[in-house]
Write a protein that holds these residues in place. Sequence first.
Motif, mmCIF file in Angstrom:
data_model
loop_
_atom_site.group_PDB
_atom_site.id
_atom_site.type_symbol
_atom_site.label_atom_id
_atom_site.label_comp_id
_atom_site.label_asym_id
_atom_site.label_seq_id
_atom_site.Cartn_x
_atom_site.Cartn_y
_atom_site.Cartn_z
ATOM 1 N N LEU A 132 24.877 40.663 36.835
ATOM 2 C CA LEU A 132 25.752 41.461 35.975
ATOM 3 C C LEU A 132 26.760 42.252 36.803
ATOM 4 O O LEU A 132 27.928 42.361 36.427
ATOM 5 C CB LEU A 132 24.916 42.405 35.109
ATOM 6 C CG LEU A 132 24.078 41.734 34.015
ATOM 7 C CD1 LEU A 132 23.073 42.723 33.436
ATOM 8 C CD2 LEU A 132 24.971 41.190 32.909
ATOM 9 N N VAL A 133 26.310 42.790 37.925
ATOM 10 C CA VAL A 133 27.221 43.502 38.818
ATOM 11 C C VAL A 133 28.302 42.556 39.332
ATOM 12 O O VAL A 133 29.489 42.908 39.378
ATOM 13 C CB VAL A 133 26.449 44.140 39.991
ATOM 14 C CG1 VAL A 133 27.418 44.650 41.057
ATOM 15 C CG2 VAL A 133 25.574 45.277 39.498
ATOM 16 N N LYS A 134 27.910 41.345 39.715
ATOM 17 C CA LYS A 134 28.879 40.349 40.183
ATOM 18 C C LYS A 134 29.916 40.053 39.099
ATOM 19 O O LYS A 134 31.110 39.925 39.386
ATOM 20 C CB LYS A 134 28.168 39.067 40.593
ATOM 21 C CG LYS A 134 27.361 39.175 41.872
ATOM 22 C CD LYS A 134 26.675 37.855 42.199
ATOM 23 C CE LYS A 134 25.826 37.964 43.460
ATOM 24 N NZ LYS A 134 25.115 36.689 43.757
ATOM 25 N N GLN A 135 29.452 39.934 37.854
ATOM 26 C CA GLN A 135 30.368 39.673 36.744
ATOM 27 C C GLN A 135 31.373 40.810 36.578
ATOM 28 O O GLN A 135 32.573 40.575 36.399
ATOM 29 C CB GLN A 135 29.584 39.480 35.450
ATOM 30 C CG GLN A 135 28.748 38.215 35.386
ATOM 31 C CD GLN A 135 27.938 38.118 34.107
ATOM 32 O OE1 GLN A 135 28.264 38.733 33.083
ATOM 33 N NE2 GLN A 135 26.855 37.366 34.147
ATOM 34 N N MET A 136 30.882 42.027 36.659
ATOM 35 C CA MET A 136 31.771 43.178 36.510
ATOM 36 C C MET A 136 32.769 43.273 37.658
ATOM 37 O O MET A 136 33.955 43.537 37.445
ATOM 38 C CB MET A 136 30.949 44.468 36.415
ATOM 39 C CG MET A 136 30.158 44.610 35.135
ATOM 40 S SD MET A 136 29.256 46.176 35.078
ATOM 41 C CE MET A 136 30.604 47.355 35.034
ATOM 42 N N LEU A 137 32.294 43.042 38.882
ATOM 43 C CA LEU A 137 33.188 43.115 40.033
ATOM 44 C C LEU A 137 34.264 42.036 39.960
ATOM 45 O O LEU A 137 35.435 42.279 40.301
ATOM 46 C CB LEU A 137 32.384 42.977 41.326
ATOM 47 C CG LEU A 137 31.474 44.162 41.680
ATOM 48 C CD1 LEU A 137 30.606 43.834 42.885
ATOM 49 C CD2 LEU A 137 32.291 45.418 41.937
ATOM 50 N N ALA A 138 33.894 40.848 39.486
ATOM 51 C CA ALA A 138 34.882 39.780 39.307
ATOM 52 C C ALA A 138 35.902 40.165 38.251
ATOM 53 O O ALA A 138 37.107 39.894 38.395
ATOM 54 C CB ALA A 138 34.177 38.477 38.929
ATOM 55 N N ALA A 139 35.429 40.809 37.181
ATOM 56 C CA ALA A 139 36.340 41.238 36.114
ATOM 57 C C ALA A 139 37.301 42.307 36.620
ATOM 58 O O ALA A 139 38.490 42.309 36.257
ATOM 59 C CB ALA A 139 35.537 41.773 34.928
ATOM 60 N N VAL A 140 36.818 43.198 37.481
ATOM 61 C CA VAL A 140 37.677 44.250 38.034
ATOM 62 C C VAL A 140 38.777 43.639 38.901
ATOM 63 O O VAL A 140 39.938 44.067 38.846
ATOM 64 C CB VAL A 140 36.832 45.265 38.831
ATOM 65 C CG1 VAL A 140 37.723 46.206 39.618
ATOM 66 C CG2 VAL A 140 35.935 46.066 37.889
ATOM 67 N N VAL A 141 38.433 42.620 39.675
ATOM 68 C CA VAL A 141 39.445 41.931 40.489
ATOM 69 C C VAL A 141 40.491 41.283 39.593
ATOM 70 O O VAL A 141 41.695 41.320 39.881
ATOM 71 C CB VAL A 141 38.781 40.884 41.414
ATOM 72 C CG1 VAL A 141 39.845 40.015 42.084
ATOM 73 C CG2 VAL A 141 37.921 41.573 42.463
ATOM 74 N N THR A 142 40.052 40.698 38.499
ATOM 75 C CA THR A 142 40.996 40.109 37.542
ATOM 76 C C THR A 142 41.903 41.173 36.938
ATOM 77 O O THR A 142 43.106 40.962 36.767
ATOM 78 C CB THR A 142 40.234 39.371 36.422
ATOM 79 O OG1 THR A 142 39.424 38.345 36.993
ATOM 80 C CG2 THR A 142 41.198 38.741 35.418
ATOM 81 N N LEU A 143 41.338 42.343 36.659
ATOM 82 C CA LEU A 143 42.135 43.438 36.113
ATOM 83 C C LEU A 143 43.147 43.966 37.123
ATOM 84 O O LEU A 143 44.193 44.483 36.737
ATOM 85 C CB LEU A 143 41.221 44.575 35.641
ATOM 86 C CG LEU A 143 40.477 44.330 34.322
ATOM 87 C CD1 LEU A 143 39.473 45.442 34.064
ATOM 88 C CD2 LEU A 143 41.472 44.236 33.158
ATOM 89 N N GLU A 144 42.842 43.841 38.395
ATOM 90 C CA GLU A 144 43.812 44.205 39.422
ATOM 91 C C GLU A 144 45.086 43.370 39.254
ATOM 92 O O GLU A 144 46.212 43.895 39.316
ATOM 93 C CB GLU A 144 43.209 43.984 40.817
ATOM 94 C CG GLU A 144 44.160 44.228 41.968
ATOM 95 C CD GLU A 144 44.292 45.684 42.374
ATOM 96 O OE1 GLU A 144 44.971 45.971 43.383
ATOM 97 O OE2 GLU A 144 43.715 46.548 41.682
ATOM 98 N N GLY A 145 44.903 42.072 39.013
ATOM 99 C CA GLY A 145 46.047 41.204 38.766
ATOM 100 C C GLY A 145 46.746 41.532 37.465
ATOM 101 O O GLY A 145 47.983 41.473 37.374
ATOM 102 N N ALA A 146 45.967 41.883 36.459
ATOM 103 C CA ALA A 146 46.550 42.245 35.165
ATOM 104 C C ALA A 146 47.400 43.503 35.287
ATOM 105 O O ALA A 146 48.478 43.605 34.683
ATOM 106 C CB ALA A 146 45.453 42.453 34.133
ATOM 107 N N LEU A 147 46.924 44.461 36.076
ATOM 108 C CA LEU A 147 47.688 45.690 36.275
ATOM 109 C C LEU A 147 49.011 45.390 36.974
ATOM 110 O O LEU A 147 50.060 45.936 36.598
ATOM 111 C CB LEU A 147 46.865 46.689 37.090
ATOM 112 C CG LEU A 147 47.535 48.017 37.442
ATOM 113 C CD1 LEU A 147 48.029 48.743 36.192
ATOM 114 C CD2 LEU A 147 46.568 48.909 38.226
ATOM 115 N N ALA A 148 48.977 44.533 37.971
ATOM 116 C CA ALA A 148 50.208 44.153 38.663
ATOM 117 C C ALA A 148 51.190 43.492 37.699
ATOM 118 O O ALA A 148 52.405 43.752 37.732
ATOM 119 C CB ALA A 148 49.883 43.210 39.819
ATOM 120 N N GLN A 149 50.667 42.663 36.797
ATOM 121 C CA GLN A 149 51.506 41.956 35.827
ATOM 122 C C GLN A 149 52.071 42.899 34.771
ATOM 123 O O GLN A 149 53.275 42.878 34.474
ATOM 124 C CB GLN A 149 50.699 40.840 35.146
ATOM 125 C CG GLN A 149 51.420 40.171 33.987
ATOM 126 C CD GLN A 149 50.478 39.346 33.117
ATOM 127 O OE1 GLN A 149 49.272 39.276 33.371
ATOM 128 N NE2 GLN A 149 51.018 38.724 32.090
#
Length: 243
Positions: A132-149
């Motif tokens: 579950l932690v891995k899933q959340m950390l992966a989602a946070v990395v994806t949100l990093e890209g979303a924030l840039a966009q």
Amino acid sequence: MAGGGDELKLLNTWFSPFGSRVMLALHLKGLSYEYMEEEDVINNKSQLLLESNPVHKKVPVLFHKGKVLCESMIIVNYLEEAFPDAGPSLLPSDPYERAIARFWATFIETKVVQPWVLLLDGTRAREEMSELVKQMLAAVVTLEGALAQCSKGKRFFGGDSVGYVDVALGGLLVWVRATEALFGSLGVNIKFLDAAITPLLAAWAEHFASLDAAKVALPDYGRLIKYTMMRRSAAASVLAPNN
């Protein structure tokens, strides 16, 4: 605050991250409202809560002109539509950009909130918690890209000003930090907003926390830490006031 007045009432409990979303929207839009604290949302839910949200029996609940609304982002959407001239709009005017904002808010709900709730429900084996932690950390990395966009180089998902996605994620901010501290106390080092990995989100969190609306709407970190430590053996109950 302008607008709203006696028309708006919010039933919430102080530690609810989902109620924080609604409070953020109310303050950002400059809407006045009556706050009603649900004293014991875990063990002794009020008759008002049971009657106003008979399906989920959870806060937040918004009352407006005799009508009742539940679930945080549905309420935020409603405030946008019911008070279009109050304060800055949280959603972009362009239909495509509005759709993108709603997409990322849904992503936060499914990829961050859902595993986070499971992580803290107190019933998971260590292997499942690690996943579950891995899933959340992966989602946070994806949100990093979303924030840039979405931000186009500005401070927030909404650009120069706070927007819909900022509210969806910002309501969780203190809980994210409290979760890090909670697991740290158990000897598990987790950092969801790591400036070395997601520098844009780390900077976003600092900017967001400094907002006047955030200072009013988000729970006090110290008080929340004490609360989570007190109830960590019954973490599933802590998350009872869902969205």
